[in-house]
Design an enzyme around this catalytic site. Structure first.
Site, PDB file in Angstrom:
ATOM      1  CB  SER A   1      -0.843  -0.021   1.292  1.00 33.72           C
ATOM      2  OG  SER A   1      -1.433   1.232   1.539  1.00 33.72           O
TER       3      SER A   1
ATOM      4  CE1 TYR B   1      -4.241  -2.038   5.182  1.00 34.37           C
ATOM      5  CE2 TYR B   1      -3.129   0.033   4.694  1.00 34.37           C
ATOM      6  CZ  TYR B   1      -3.822  -1.095   4.270  1.00 34.37           C
ATOM      7  OH  TYR B   1      -4.092  -1.263   2.935  1.00 34.37           O
TER       8      TYR B   1
HETATM    9  P1  NAD Z   1     -11.374  -6.405   0.456  1.00 38.19           P
HETATM   10  O1  NAD Z   1     -11.897  -6.242   1.839  1.00 38.19           O
HETATM   11  O2  NAD Z   1     -12.234  -6.087  -0.710  1.00 38.19           O
HETATM   12  O3  NAD Z   1     -10.796  -7.878   0.254  1.00 38.19           O
HETATM   13  C1  NAD Z   1     -10.069  -8.525   1.246  1.00 38.19           C
HETATM   14  C2  NAD Z   1      -9.970  -9.978   0.906  1.00 38.19           C
HETATM   15  O4  NAD Z   1      -9.245 -10.647   1.964  1.00 38.19           O
HETATM   16  C3  NAD Z   1     -11.322 -10.684   0.794  1.00 38.19           C
HETATM   17  O5  NAD Z   1     -11.264 -11.652  -0.223  1.00 38.19           O
HETATM   18  C4  NAD Z   1     -11.462 -11.356   2.160  1.00 38.19           C
HETATM   19  O6  NAD Z   1     -12.328 -12.483   2.139  1.00 38.19           O
HETATM   20  C5  NAD Z   1     -10.028 -11.764   2.405  1.00 38.19           C
HETATM   21  N1  NAD Z   1      -9.731 -12.050   3.802  1.00 38.19           N
HETATM   22  C6  NAD Z   1     -10.017 -11.283   4.885  1.00 38.19           C
HETATM   23  N2  NAD Z   1      -9.612 -11.912   6.010  1.00 38.19           N
HETATM   24  C7  NAD Z   1      -9.060 -13.084   5.612  1.00 38.19           C
HETATM   25  C8  NAD Z   1      -8.460 -14.178   6.305  1.00 38.19           C
HETATM   26  N3  NAD Z   1      -8.335 -14.185   7.646  1.00 38.19           N
HETATM   27  N4  NAD Z   1      -8.019 -15.232   5.584  1.00 38.19           N
HETATM   28  C9  NAD Z   1      -8.148 -15.249   4.228  1.00 38.19           C
HETATM   29  N5  NAD Z   1      -8.680 -14.245   3.521  1.00 38.19           N
HETATM   30  C10 NAD Z   1      -9.145 -13.174   4.219  1.00 38.19           C
HETATM   31  O7  NAD Z   1     -10.039  -5.493   0.451  1.00 38.19           O
HETATM   32  P2  NAD Z   1      -9.184  -4.827  -0.738  1.00 38.19           P
HETATM   33  O8  NAD Z   1      -9.371  -3.363  -0.626  1.00 38.19           O
HETATM   34  O9  NAD Z   1      -9.408  -5.510  -2.033  1.00 38.19           O
HETATM   35  O10 NAD Z   1      -7.726  -5.120  -0.196  1.00 38.19           O
HETATM   36  C11 NAD Z   1      -6.879  -6.106  -0.742  1.00 38.19           C
HETATM   37  C12 NAD Z   1      -5.454  -5.749  -0.374  1.00 38.19           C
HETATM   38  O11 NAD Z   1      -5.129  -4.483  -0.964  1.00 38.19           O
HETATM   39  C13 NAD Z   1      -5.204  -5.609   1.115  1.00 38.19           C
HETATM   40  O12 NAD Z   1      -3.946  -6.148   1.446  1.00 38.19           O
HETATM   41  C14 NAD Z   1      -5.204  -4.108   1.315  1.00 38.19           C
HETATM   42  O13 NAD Z   1      -4.455  -3.732   2.436  1.00 38.19           O
HETATM   43  C15 NAD Z   1      -4.570  -3.663   0.030  1.00 38.19           C
HETATM   44  N6  NAD Z   1      -4.814  -2.268  -0.307  1.00 38.19           N
HETATM   45  C16 NAD Z   1      -6.098  -1.803  -0.486  1.00 38.19           C
HETATM   46  C17 NAD Z   1      -6.272  -0.473  -0.811  1.00 38.19           C
HETATM   47  C18 NAD Z   1      -7.632   0.102  -1.044  1.00 38.19           C
HETATM   48  O14 NAD Z   1      -7.746   1.333  -1.182  1.00 38.19           O
HETATM   49  N7  NAD Z   1      -8.689  -0.693  -1.139  1.00 38.19           N
HETATM   50  C19 NAD Z   1      -5.181   0.387  -0.940  1.00 38.19           C
HETATM   51  C20 NAD Z   1      -3.899  -0.128  -0.744  1.00 38.19           C
HETATM   52  C21 NAD Z   1      -3.737  -1.455  -0.425  1.00 38.19           C
END
Ligand code: NAD
Length: 257
Positions: free
Chosen positions: A139, A152
């Protein structure tokens, strides 16, 4: 570029960014193993429409024994993992002194330790094939901080560090390890923060979205999940074989400030 004959494991791929990465890798020809909770059938269908064979393992990545079982499933059913995308992540927002200890542990466990466990288990077979791609979804918070996101930010900085060490330890092999560092992407993880902001400040959904973007992301637009999928696919290509230990931003200018 073609990932035909390769198997990709994408953690947390039933939603958001992970699902978009899974679709992009399937489009590029990879067999894809999904992981995560929620609407598994819909995720399976979307990735199957994008391409080849799709598997699923419902490991809770907070548990080392379940990560072990997921990696065994990949080996038994798909002949191993060629592309490992460590994507699963959770967020919790609170000041340090009020941060629930259990949430700190959960965020560190999923956003950082899970990637260590999948990586240590994926590397020996990758070394045997002298080919592999490890892509860690970090991130902007792997590079800079925001208030109220101690766990985080600590976990994502740690993940960028793990990326660099893994890249160095594999530097003379056909295995690469890199991190992607998105800014705001409109997924369920971020929608929760939009909802909190709307409730706190009495804003509509669109006003709360605009407020979040305005604070951090100069483009004023969310990053599109499919664009992160495209970046992951590129990092798996031959053209990216000398990109090692990088932390690539896709953040609408967030970290340029
Ligand atoms: P999301 O909440 O849409 O998806 C998260 C996923 O992780 C889901 O498939 C969920 O089922 C799974 N998950 C949660 N807990 C779990 C566990 N204990 N075991 C297995 N799977 C589990 O989130 P997202 O926004 O798509 O985030 C995905 C990644 O991208 C994360 O690492 C997040 O930190 C990173 N990220 C997101 C953003 C953003 O703006 N959305 C920005 C930077 C980084």
């Amino acid at each position: 570029m073609s990932l035909h004959g390769k198997t990709a494991l994408v953690t947390g791929s039933t939603s958001g960014i992970g699902l978009a990465i899974a679709e992009a890798l399937a489009e590029a020809g990879a067999s894809v193993i999904l992981n995560g909770f929620g609407n598994v059938d819909e995720a399976r269908e979307r990735v199957a429409r994008a391409g080849g064979r799709v598997g699923y393992h419902g490991a809770d990545l907070g548990r080392v024994d379940e990560i072990d079982a997921m990696m065994r499933y990949a080996s038994d059913e798909f002949g191993g993992v060629d592309v490992l995308v460590n994507n699963a992540g959770i967020q919790h927002v609170a000041p340090v002194e009020a941060f629930p200890v259990e949430r700190w542990d959960a965020v560190l466990c999923l956003n950082l330790s899970a990637a260590f466990h999948t990586t240590r288990l994926a590397l020996p077979p990758m070394r045997a094939k002298n080919w592999g791609r490890i892509v860690n979804v970090a991130s902007v918070h792997g590079l800079v901080a925001s208030a109220n996101k101690s766990a985080y930010v600590a976990a994502k900085h740690g993940l960028v560090g793990l990326t660099k060490v893994t890249a160095l330890e594999t530097a003379s092999t056909g295995i690469t390890c890199n991190a992607m560092c998105p800014g705001w992407v409109l997924t369920p993880l971020v929608q929760k923060q939009v909802d909190d902001r709307a409730a706190r400040d009495g804003l509509s959904d669109s006003e709360a979205r605009a407020a979040l973007l305005h604070e951090k992301q100069p483009s004023g637009d969310f990053v599109v999940p499919a664009h992160i999928g495209a970046m992951a696919t590129f990092l798996c290509s031959e053209a990216a074989s000398q990109i090692r230990g990088a932390a690539w931003t896709v953040d609408g200018g967030w970290t340029a400030q």
